[in-house]
Design a protein around this motif. Structure first.
Motif, PDB file in Angstrom:
ATOM      1  N   ALA A 258       0.858  -1.186   0.000  1.00 35.18           N
ATOM      2  CA  ALA A 258       0.000   0.000   0.000  1.00 35.18           C
ATOM      3  C   ALA A 258       0.891   1.232   0.000  1.00 35.18           C
ATOM      4  O   ALA A 258       2.039   1.181   0.462  1.00 35.18           O
ATOM      5  N   GLY A 259       0.351   2.334  -0.525  1.00 31.54           N
ATOM      6  CA  GLY A 259       1.078   3.589  -0.553  1.00 31.54           C
ATOM      7  C   GLY A 259       0.604   4.530   0.543  1.00 31.54           C
ATOM      8  O   GLY A 259      -0.379   4.262   1.240  1.00 31.54           O
ATOM      9  N   ARG A 260       1.276   5.658   0.679  1.00 31.46           N
ATOM     10  CA  ARG A 260       0.940   6.619   1.731  1.00 31.46           C
ATOM     11  C   ARG A 260      -0.435   7.230   1.533  1.00 31.46           C
ATOM     12  O   ARG A 260      -1.066   7.679   2.481  1.00 31.46           O
ATOM     13  N   LYS A 261      -0.916   7.268   0.293  1.00 30.32           N
ATOM     14  CA  LYS A 261      -2.213   7.868   0.005  1.00 30.32           C
ATOM     15  C   LYS A 261      -3.358   6.858  -0.016  1.00 30.32           C
ATOM     16  O   LYS A 261      -4.510   7.243  -0.192  1.00 30.32           O
ATOM     17  N   ASP A 262      -3.047   5.585   0.148  1.00 30.66           N
ATOM     18  CA  ASP A 262      -4.093   4.566   0.163  1.00 30.66           C
ATOM     19  C   ASP A 262      -4.878   4.633   1.469  1.00 30.66           C
ATOM     20  O   ASP A 262      -4.320   4.897   2.536  1.00 30.66           O
ATOM     21  N   MET A 263      -6.181   4.382   1.370  1.00 27.77           N
ATOM     22  CA  MET A 263      -7.055   4.417   2.534  1.00 27.77           C
ATOM     23  C   MET A 263      -7.056   3.061   3.239  1.00 27.77           C
ATOM     24  O   MET A 263      -6.998   2.015   2.597  1.00 27.77           O
ATOM     25  N   LEU A 264      -7.129   3.102   4.565  1.00 28.31           N
ATOM     26  CA  LEU A 264      -7.167   1.892   5.378  1.00 28.31           C
ATOM     27  C   LEU A 264      -8.493   1.854   6.126  1.00 28.31           C
ATOM     28  O   LEU A 264      -8.916   2.857   6.714  1.00 28.31           O
ATOM     29  N   ALA A 265      -9.150   0.718   6.096  1.00 30.73           N
ATOM     30  CA  ALA A 265     -10.421   0.561   6.805  1.00 30.73           C
ATOM     31  C   ALA A 265     -10.157   0.457   8.306  1.00 30.73           C
ATOM     32  O   ALA A 265      -9.507  -0.491   8.764  1.00 30.73           O
ATOM     33  N   PHE A 266     -10.646   1.421   9.079  1.00 35.76           N
ATOM     34  CA  PHE A 266     -10.449   1.418  10.529  1.00 35.76           C
ATOM     35  C   PHE A 266     -11.406   0.456  11.237  1.00 35.76           C
ATOM     36  O   PHE A 266     -11.097  -0.030  12.320  1.00 35.76           O
ATOM     37  N   GLY A 267     -12.567   0.217  10.642  1.00 37.31           N
ATOM     38  CA  GLY A 267     -13.618  -0.524  11.330  1.00 37.31           C
ATOM     39  C   GLY A 267     -13.190  -1.862  11.907  1.00 37.31           C
ATOM     40  O   GLY A 267     -13.438  -2.137  13.099  1.00 37.31           O
ATOM     41  N   PRO A 268     -12.548  -2.745  11.125  1.00 36.09           N
ATOM     42  CA  PRO A 268     -12.162  -4.048  11.676  1.00 36.09           C
ATOM     43  C   PRO A 268     -11.241  -3.934  12.885  1.00 36.09           C
ATOM     44  O   PRO A 268     -11.376  -4.695  13.850  1.00 36.09           O
ATOM     45  N   TYR A 269     -10.317  -2.980  12.855  1.00 34.03           N
ATOM     46  CA  TYR A 269      -9.357  -2.848  13.947  1.00 34.03           C
ATOM     47  C   TYR A 269     -10.007  -2.249  15.193  1.00 34.03           C
ATOM     48  O   TYR A 269      -9.685  -2.633  16.323  1.00 34.03           O
ATOM     49  N   LEU A 270     -10.926  -1.304  14.991  1.00 31.72           N
ATOM     50  CA  LEU A 270     -11.664  -0.766  16.123  1.00 31.72           C
ATOM     51  C   LEU A 270     -12.534  -1.840  16.769  1.00 31.72           C
ATOM     52  O   LEU A 270     -12.643  -1.917  17.996  1.00 31.72           O
ATOM     53  N   ALA A 271     -13.157  -2.676  15.934  1.00 31.06           N
ATOM     54  CA  ALA A 271     -13.988  -3.755  16.468  1.00 31.06           C
ATOM     55  C   ALA A 271     -13.155  -4.750  17.270  1.00 31.06           C
ATOM     56  O   ALA A 271     -13.555  -5.180  18.362  1.00 31.06           O
ATOM     57  N   VAL A 272     -11.984  -5.113  16.734  1.00 32.28           N
ATOM     58  CA  VAL A 272     -11.095  -6.030  17.460  1.00 32.28           C
ATOM     59  C   VAL A 272     -10.611  -5.382  18.752  1.00 32.28           C
ATOM     60  O   VAL A 272     -10.550  -6.038  19.805  1.00 32.28           O
ATOM     61  N   GLY A 273     -10.275  -4.097  18.690  1.00 38.52           N
ATOM     62  CA  GLY A 273      -9.841  -3.400  19.902  1.00 38.52           C
ATOM     63  C   GLY A 273     -10.918  -3.389  20.961  1.00 38.52           C
ATOM     64  O   GLY A 273     -10.642  -3.596  22.156  1.00 38.52           O
ATOM     65  N   GLY A 274     -12.165  -3.155  20.565  1.00 41.08           N
ATOM     66  CA  GLY A 274     -13.269  -3.185  21.517  1.00 41.08           C
ATOM     67  C   GLY A 274     -13.467  -4.559  22.112  1.00 41.08           C
ATOM     68  O   GLY A 274     -13.726  -4.699  23.322  1.00 41.08           O
ATOM     69  N   TRP A 275     -13.350  -5.590  21.289  1.00 41.08           N
ATOM     70  CA  TRP A 275     -13.517  -6.956  21.783  1.00 41.08           C
ATOM     71  C   TRP A 275     -12.416  -7.322  22.778  1.00 41.08           C
ATOM     72  O   TRP A 275     -12.678  -7.909  23.829  1.00 41.08           O
ATOM     73  N   LEU A 276     -11.172  -6.962  22.459  1.00 41.08           N
ATOM     74  CA  LEU A 276     -10.067  -7.236  23.370  1.00 41.08           C
ATOM     75  C   LEU A 276     -10.246  -6.486  24.694  1.00 41.08           C
ATOM     76  O   LEU A 276      -9.935  -7.017  25.770  1.00 41.08           O
ATOM     77  N   ALA A 277     -10.736  -5.248  24.612  1.00 36.59           N
ATOM     78  CA  ALA A 277     -10.990  -4.492  25.833  1.00 36.59           C
ATOM     79  C   ALA A 277     -12.092  -5.144  26.672  1.00 36.59           C
ATOM     80  O   ALA A 277     -12.019  -5.135  27.900  1.00 36.59           O
ATOM     81  N   TRP A 278     -13.101  -5.728  26.002  1.00 34.61           N
ATOM     82  CA  TRP A 278     -14.150  -6.436  26.750  1.00 34.61           C
ATOM     83  C   TRP A 278     -13.579  -7.660  27.460  1.00 34.61           C
ATOM     84  O   TRP A 278     -13.921  -7.938  28.613  1.00 34.61           O
ATOM     85  N   LEU A 279     -12.705  -8.403  26.773  1.00 35.39           N
ATOM     86  CA  LEU A 279     -12.057  -9.546  27.415  1.00 35.39           C
ATOM     87  C   LEU A 279     -11.292  -9.102  28.654  1.00 35.39           C
ATOM     88  O   LEU A 279     -11.324  -9.767  29.692  1.00 35.39           O
ATOM     89  N   LEU A 280     -10.616  -7.972  28.543  1.00 30.53           N
ATOM     90  CA  LEU A 280      -9.861  -7.446  29.678  1.00 30.53           C
ATOM     91  C   LEU A 280     -10.806  -7.019  30.800  1.00 30.53           C
ATOM     92  O   LEU A 280     -10.538  -7.261  31.991  1.00 30.53           O
ATOM     93  N   ALA A 281     -11.911  -6.387  30.430  1.00 30.00           N
ATOM     94  CA  ALA A 281     -12.871  -5.936  31.444  1.00 30.00           C
ATOM     95  C   ALA A 281     -13.480  -7.123  32.208  1.00 30.00           C
ATOM     96  O   ALA A 281     -13.638  -7.076  33.442  1.00 30.00           O
ATOM     97  N   VAL A 282     -13.805  -8.187  31.498  1.00 30.48           N
ATOM     98  CA  VAL A 282     -14.390  -9.365  32.154  1.00 30.48           C
ATOM     99  C   VAL A 282     -13.361 -10.044  33.044  1.00 30.48           C
ATOM    100  O   VAL A 282     -13.687 -10.555  34.131  1.00 30.48           O
ATOM    101  N   ALA A 283     -12.090 -10.026  32.593  1.00 34.25           N
ATOM    102  CA  ALA A 283     -11.036 -10.648  33.396  1.00 34.25           C
ATOM    103  C   ALA A 283     -10.774  -9.861  34.685  1.00 34.25           C
ATOM    104  O   ALA A 283     -10.338 -10.442  35.671  1.00 34.25           O
TER     105      ALA A 283
END
Length: 283
Positions: A258-283
């Protein structure tokens, strides 16, 4: 609840996702067609008229310059201009939105969520999380395919969370807890949703951020989900999502995929980050 969540992801949610992408493509094609028609009907006539007027008034040299400017304008309009660029949809890996891939993805996510939550002795938190995880899997897949986060998927997850939060608040009130104590988690969740959403909205206003309004809504959803437990988990979910997206972006740049001007989809990474944070919260 786990079986129902997987069924929803593989059935109506994935079906909606495929139709959503098809409608985006059709709308982009129609918009590009209208711009092409406008260019054909107005571009040439404006160029001819301007060239003729300039020739009568000032001579051939000005004619050439005026015609060149008009031709450049017509070419930009014919290509779609800003409108076409704004509505263009680049679809990749459409098969990811099929019923089987989405069913497998939701099955893996829900199985991991179920095992983790029950192992930590948190059945209520797990029941609430399962539909959210399944819907975020579908929404993140759509974002990966066409850089869009459907409002219907995010709205359905938010509606489920609102119902769950209201229900838990009523149960806590019914157990003769003080109203301030019983309602504080719900109030905190709402404040986290507004706060996180507002911060990311300010980021969206910065053109170089690469954020979309769908990312703003997703971050607000994560704030509502994780903020019920504590503020730090809502913040952690969003920060981890951005961190993961940054790591992937660096990797793509290093490998020149990918180049510097290519767009990256944030949604999948934000969703994974939220899920990991939930795992941490439950722990």
């Amino acid at each position: 609840m786990a079986v129902a969540s997987v069924a929803v992801a593989a059935g109506p949610a994935s079906g909606f996702a495929r139709g959503y992408v098809d409608r985006l493509e059709q709308a982009a094609k129609e918009d590009a067609g209208r711009n092409d028609n406008d260019a054909d009907s107005t571009g040439g006539s404006r160029a001819d008229k301007s060239a003729g007027e300039a020739h009568d008034a000032q001579g051939g040299a000005v004619v050439d310059r005026t015609a060149q400017v008009a031709d450049a304008e017509a070419e930009a309009t014919g290509a779609g201009g800003a409108t076409a660029a704004a509505t263009a949809v680049r679809v990749r890996s459409r098969g990811l939105l099929g019923a089987l891939p989405q069913g497998v993805l939701a099955g893996i996510l829900c199985a991991a969520t179920l095992a983790w939550g029950l192992n930590r002795g948190e059945p209520v938190e797990t029941i609430i999380a399962l539909p959210v995880v399944a819907l975020l899997g579908v929404a993140g897949s759509v974002d990966a395919v066409c850089h869009r986060l459907p409002d219907r998927l995010l709205g359905t997850a938010a509606l489920w969370l609102v119902v769950a939060i209201v229900g838990r608040s009523l149960v806590r009130l019914a157990t003769i807890e003080p109203a301030q104590v019983a309602l504080w988690p719900a109030s905190r969740a709402l404040l986290c949703a507004l706060g996180v959403g507002a911060v990311v909205f300010v980021m969206w206003l910065i053109p170089a951020s690469g954020m979309g309004l769908g990312d703003v809504k997703l971050c607000a959803l994560l704030g509502l989900w994780l903020g019920y437990t504590a503020v730090e988990f809502a913040v952690t979910g969003v920060v981890v999502g951005f961190f993961l997206a940054g790591l992937v972006a660096i990797g793509l740049l290093i490998t020149r995929r990918a180049g510097r001007k290519d767009m990256l989809a944030f949604g999948p990474y934000l969703a994974v980050g939220g899920w990991l944070a939930w795992l941490l919260a439950v722990a």
